[in-house]
Motif scaffolding. Sequence first.
Motif, short mmCIF file in Angstrom:
data_model
loop_
_atom_site.label_atom_id
_atom_site.label_comp_id
_atom_site.label_asym_id
_atom_site.label_seq_id
_atom_site.Cartn_x
_atom_site.Cartn_y
_atom_site.Cartn_z
N THR A 34 0.70 -1.18 -0.01
CA THR A 34 0.18 -0.12 0.02
C THR A 34 0.87 1.18 -0.04
O THR A 34 0.39 2.18 -0.32
CB THR A 34 -1.06 0.08 1.09
OG1 THR A 34 -0.36 0.15 2.27
CG2 THR A 34 -1.96 -0.84 1.15
N GLU A 35 2.06 1.06 0.40
CA GLU A 35 2.90 2.22 0.51
C GLU A 35 3.53 2.41 -1.01
O GLU A 35 4.28 3.71 -1.20
CB GLU A 35 3.99 2.06 1.54
CG GLU A 35 3.59 2.13 2.81
CD GLU A 35 4.55 1.97 4.06
OE1 GLU A 35 5.73 1.48 3.65
OE2 GLU A 35 4.40 2.04 5.12
N VAL A 36 3.46 1.37 -1.76
CA VAL A 36 4.17 1.50 -3.08
C VAL A 36 3.35 1.67 -4.24
O VAL A 36 3.59 2.51 -5.11
CB VAL A 36 5.33 0.36 -3.22
CG1 VAL A 36 5.75 0.34 -4.43
CG2 VAL A 36 6.24 0.11 -2.24
N VAL A 37 2.17 1.02 -4.01
CA VAL A 37 1.33 0.93 -5.36
C VAL A 37 -0.15 1.58 -4.83
O VAL A 37 -0.62 1.38 -3.92
CB VAL A 37 1.22 -0.29 -5.66
CG1 VAL A 37 0.40 -0.41 -7.03
CG2 VAL A 37 2.50 -1.07 -5.83
N ALA A 38 -0.63 2.36 -5.94
CA ALA A 38 -2.01 2.82 -5.66
C ALA A 38 -2.98 2.01 -6.46
O ALA A 38 -2.69 1.53 -7.40
CB ALA A 38 -2.02 4.43 -6.15
N GLY A 39 -4.18 1.84 -5.95
CA GLY A 39 -5.28 1.07 -6.67
C GLY A 39 -5.34 -0.52 -6.09
O GLY A 39 -4.45 -1.06 -6.11
N HIS A 40 -6.45 -0.60 -5.91
CA HIS A 40 -6.79 -2.25 -5.27
C HIS A 40 -6.30 -3.10 -6.09
O HIS A 40 -5.44 -3.92 -5.67
CB HIS A 40 -8.36 -2.50 -5.08
CG HIS A 40 -8.43 -3.65 -4.59
ND1 HIS A 40 -8.21 -4.16 -3.25
CD2 HIS A 40 -9.22 -4.78 -5.03
CE1 HIS A 40 -8.74 -5.47 -2.86
NE2 HIS A 40 -9.34 -5.73 -4.30
N LEU A 41 -6.42 -3.13 -7.38
CA LEU A 41 -6.16 -4.20 -8.48
C LEU A 41 -4.55 -4.41 -8.32
O LEU A 41 -4.03 -5.32 -8.49
CB LEU A 41 -6.76 -4.19 -9.66
CG LEU A 41 -8.22 -4.75 -9.59
CD1 LEU A 41 -8.65 -4.24 -11.18
CD2 LEU A 41 -8.30 -6.01 -9.53
N ARG A 42 -3.85 -3.14 -8.67
CA ARG A 42 -2.66 -3.15 -8.59
C ARG A 42 -1.88 -3.69 -7.33
O ARG A 42 -0.87 -4.34 -7.27
CB ARG A 42 -2.05 -1.75 -8.83
CG ARG A 42 -2.37 -1.19 -10.35
CD ARG A 42 -1.83 -0.02 -10.49
NE ARG A 42 -2.18 0.40 -12.09
CZ ARG A 42 -2.15 1.52 -12.27
NH1 ARG A 42 -1.37 2.61 -11.62
NH2 ARG A 42 -2.33 1.98 -13.65
N GLN A 43 -2.58 -3.23 -6.17
CA GLN A 43 -1.82 -3.72 -4.78
C GLN A 43 -1.92 -5.08 -4.73
O GLN A 43 -1.06 -5.79 -4.19
CB GLN A 43 -2.70 -2.82 -3.69
CG GLN A 43 -2.44 -1.59 -3.54
CD GLN A 43 -3.15 -0.84 -2.61
OE1 GLN A 43 -4.19 -1.48 -2.03
NE2 GLN A 43 -2.81 0.21 -2.22
N VAL A 44 -3.17 -5.65 -5.29
CA VAL A 44 -3.31 -7.33 -5.06
C VAL A 44 -2.36 -7.87 -6.07
O VAL A 44 -1.30 -8.81 -5.60
CB VAL A 44 -4.87 -7.79 -5.74
CG1 VAL A 44 -4.63 -9.26 -5.73
CG2 VAL A 44 -5.76 -7.14 -4.55
N GLY A 45 -2.14 -7.46 -7.06
CA GLY A 45 -1.00 -7.84 -8.13
C GLY A 45 0.28 -7.95 -7.58
O GLY A 45 1.20 -8.68 -7.67
N GLU A 46 0.66 -6.84 -6.92
CA GLU A 46 2.05 -6.22 -6.29
C GLU A 46 2.20 -7.63 -5.18
O GLU A 46 3.25 -7.92 -5.07
CB GLU A 46 2.08 -5.02 -5.86
CG GLU A 46 3.50 -4.67 -5.34
CD GLU A 46 4.77 -4.74 -6.24
OE1 GLU A 46 5.77 -4.70 -5.92
OE2 GLU A 46 4.33 -4.45 -7.50
N GLY A 47 1.32 -7.41 -4.26
CA GLY A 47 1.32 -8.53 -3.04
C GLY A 47 1.65 -9.93 -3.79
O GLY A 47 2.28 -10.72 -3.19
N ILE A 48 0.65 -10.34 -4.50
CA ILE A 48 1.06 -11.74 -5.18
C ILE A 48 2.28 -11.82 -5.69
O ILE A 48 3.09 -13.05 -5.63
CB ILE A 48 0.11 -11.91 -6.27
CG1 ILE A 48 -1.49 -11.95 -5.57
CG2 ILE A 48 0.10 -13.38 -7.01
CD1 ILE A 48 -2.64 -12.33 -6.64
#
Length: 190
Positions: free
Chosen positions: A149-163
């Motif tokens: 959440t500190e690096v990426v904005a937007g729910h889908l992008r955050q989910v993708g980054e987390g995965i």
Amino acid sequence: KQWYQRRVRGDFLLRYVEINGFVAHPESLILSLLGSSDSSTRRAGVTLIQKIRAAGAKPELLDSVRVFRVPKLNPHAKTLLDLIFLKEVDGLLLFRGMYGRDYIATEPPLTRHLSEEDLLKFLDSPMRTDFVCHSQPVERAVAVTTAVTEVVAGHLRQVGEGIAKIRARTAIPRSVIRRNWLDGKVLESI
């Protein structure tokens, strides 16, 4: 003006705490009371279960999936028992839902099989279970979510980054550390 801003900010935060107030559900609250080191708090938990049992088990509540209702939180609570709004009406123990409606409080599934004698044992010692409430994988997931959440904005992008972060952790062996990368040892082992 400052008082108004503090109040608006407080109301805003309280709203989001209430939305996530599922951990204060009466069943969870009762289990927390039973596990307390304070004997008077445990007594309150035992009393709540006795009131629920005295009202009689409602077959429609036990034989079907219970709809989960988020309780309304008391922002001025000083004790665990005061965290939600409980009241007794016609022998039923009710709790106030987040949107102001009252719902019947049910006994936690973890204690339903206990006899009255077993229940009263909690007056002498706290309830203990083998269930973990905090585990390392959960803490890792929270850390990944916070970092994303500190690096990426937007729910889908955050989910993708987390995965992507989690997959990268599993793809690279634990023995691989920065020093090995710098020494060129990793390339030799691959």
